[in-house]
Design an enzyme around this catalytic site. Structure first.
Site, mmCIF file in Angstrom:
data_model
loop_
_atom_site.group_PDB
_atom_site.id
_atom_site.type_symbol
_atom_site.label_atom_id
_atom_site.label_comp_id
_atom_site.label_asym_id
_atom_site.label_seq_id
_atom_site.Cartn_x
_atom_site.Cartn_y
_atom_site.Cartn_z
ATOM 1 N N THR A 209 0.648 -1.710 29.610
ATOM 2 C CA THR A 209 -0.284 -0.853 28.590
ATOM 3 C C THR A 209 0.789 -0.483 27.429
ATOM 4 O O THR A 209 1.670 -0.142 27.683
ATOM 5 C CB THR A 209 -0.875 0.364 29.283
ATOM 6 O OG1 THR A 209 0.073 1.085 29.718
ATOM 7 C CG2 THR A 209 -1.719 -0.001 30.619
ATOM 8 N N GLY A 210 0.278 -0.481 26.283
ATOM 9 C CA GLY A 210 1.284 -0.144 25.258
ATOM 10 C C GLY A 210 2.179 -1.260 24.869
ATOM 11 O O GLY A 210 3.380 -0.690 24.543
ATOM 12 N N VAL B 296 1.520 -12.377 30.155
ATOM 13 C CA VAL B 296 1.630 -11.056 29.965
ATOM 14 C C VAL B 296 0.392 -10.492 29.093
ATOM 15 O O VAL B 296 0.390 -11.340 28.218
ATOM 16 C CB VAL B 296 2.888 -10.721 29.364
ATOM 17 C CG1 VAL B 296 3.220 -9.069 29.211
ATOM 18 C CG2 VAL B 296 3.927 -11.246 30.178
ATOM 19 N N TYR C 7 3.929 17.201 26.425
ATOM 20 C CA TYR C 7 4.301 16.060 26.673
ATOM 21 C C TYR C 7 5.034 15.734 27.880
ATOM 22 O O TYR C 7 4.748 14.929 28.819
ATOM 23 C CB TYR C 7 5.086 15.469 25.590
ATOM 24 C CG TYR C 7 5.818 14.213 25.727
ATOM 25 C CD1 TYR C 7 4.859 13.072 25.648
ATOM 26 C CD2 TYR C 7 7.177 13.972 26.314
ATOM 27 C CE1 TYR C 7 5.483 11.625 26.091
ATOM 28 C CE2 TYR C 7 7.584 12.755 26.449
ATOM 29 C CZ TYR C 7 6.670 11.765 26.330
ATOM 30 O OH TYR C 7 7.194 10.508 26.611
ATOM 31 N N GLY C 8 6.059 16.742 28.289
ATOM 32 C CA GLY C 8 6.856 16.541 29.329
ATOM 33 C C GLY C 8 6.031 16.907 30.525
ATOM 34 O O GLY C 8 6.051 16.006 31.646
ATOM 35 N N LYS D 111 4.036 13.614 31.454
ATOM 36 C CA LYS D 111 4.697 12.490 31.915
ATOM 37 C C LYS D 111 5.202 12.794 33.394
ATOM 38 O O LYS D 111 5.330 11.947 34.350
ATOM 39 C CB LYS D 111 6.377 12.321 31.320
ATOM 40 C CG LYS D 111 6.167 11.751 29.661
ATOM 41 C CD LYS D 111 5.011 10.501 29.588
ATOM 42 C CE LYS D 111 5.994 9.466 30.308
ATOM 43 N NZ LYS D 111 5.158 8.200 30.016
ATOM 44 N N GLY E 135 15.292 6.230 30.480
ATOM 45 C CA GLY E 135 16.515 7.236 30.278
ATOM 46 C C GLY E 135 16.380 7.752 28.882
ATOM 47 O O GLY E 135 15.296 7.947 28.367
#
Length: 318
Positions: A26-27, A47, A181-182, A185, A214
């Site tokens: 995705t994305g 893919v 956002y954090g 995730k 990372g």
């Protein structure tokens, strides 16, 4: 090409053959997702790039095709911000099985105002977490039909410093974009670990693995025009940062390993070797707040309600 084994070190430049595999990213048309797709395509796999933008997906497919001889890459129209569209999107894939899905697509907002999806969910939580949660339900039969299906959820280093507020999961009372956002995730990562617990309890052959890139900067990322262009000046200015972080091509390495390596186990977390920010992929310990089963079970229940999804997500119920 070689088959990975415990006796031979993983080589990010010489990936195992996966000519008989089918992967969905995705994305996959931009950012980390593009490089995941490019690297997976080099294994000979089919893919699928899950993207709502056909033009961007076309540019990504052309770029991969120019770099990978014989690349088998397709576009799967997919809008994670519109939950009602997901079943039809999966039906339109014409697949009879899926070896792995990489839950990578995401929205990151830096400034207000608070935005919502077509379903009325806060945009980042709704897309990054709820969209992938609901998508997993529709992909479950295809993943279960594969010999050893995998769900690879892409988290973020930013999730380490956040905690979920399940009394206000969509930030309706106190919206701060970077925190939201954090938390979105973190929700994804908690989902990935909880999914594996439930799959193991059900005796499923499908694994759920979590990985993160990372610190991955555009300015340290190799150019892939027109998908991404880094000027020599940008790369030069970013060189000092390269001591601590890396580009998105390298950021894809832990995710690709989590997808391909036969020695990877369900419930594991994979990230870069050096301080979790840069370097070759390694198996990391799961942070305590991501391994909290009670919090994950509550998040799961909330997610089922918000997406209108059964608790077993289409996998065998425990």
């Amino acid at each position: 090409m070689f088959s990975a084994s415990p006796s031979r070190a993983w080589d990010v430049r010489r990936l195992p053959s996966a000519e008989d595999k089918v992967f969905l990213v995705t994305g996959g048309n931009a950012g980390i997702g593009y490089f995941v797709a490019e690297q997976l395509a080099a294994t000979g796999a089919v893919v699928l790039l899950g993207s709502r933008d056909a033009a961007k997906a076309g540019a990504a497919m052309a770029s991969i095709g120019a770099r990978v001889a014989g690349a088998r890459v397709r576009h799967l129209p997919l809008d994670l911000a519109d939950l009602s569209s997901l079943a039809a999107a999966v039906d339109g894939s014409d697949l009879d099985h899926l070896d792995a899905v990489v839950h990578n697509a995401g929205v990151a907002l830096d400034d207000p105002p608070r935005l919502e999806t077509a379903d009325g969910h806060e945009l980042m939580f709704g897309t990054n977490h709820l969209g992938h949660f609901a998508l997993t339900r529709w992909l479950a039969p295809l993943l279960s039909a594969a010999p050893a299906g995998r769900v690879v959820t892409v988290g973020s280093f930013a999730a380490r410093s956040e905690r979920l507020d399940l009394d206000d999961p969509q930030s309706t009372r106190d919206y701060r974009p970077k925190r939201s956002y954090g938390r979105s995730k973190l929700a994804q990562m908690c989902f990935g670990f909880e999914l594996d617990r439930r799959l193991r309890a059900a005796g499923s052959t499908v694994l759920s693995v979590v990985a993160h890139p990372g610190g991955a900067l555009d300015s340290l990322t190799p150019s892939r025009p027109p998908v991404h262009v880094t000027s020599p000046g940008q790369r030069l200015r970013a060189l000092p940062a390269g001591l601590l972080v890396q580009g998105k091509e390298a950021g894809a390495w832990p995710i690709v390993r989590a997808t391909l390596d036969p020695d990877v186990r369900g419930g594991q977390l994979w990230g870069p070797r050096l301080f979790g920010l840069r370097g070759l992929p390694r198996h990391e310990p799961v942070p305590t707040h991501m391994a909290d089963g009670a919090v994950a079970a509550r998040l799961w229940a909330v997610s089922c309600v918000l997406t209108g999804t059964e608790s077993h997500l289409g996998f065998p119920a425990r």
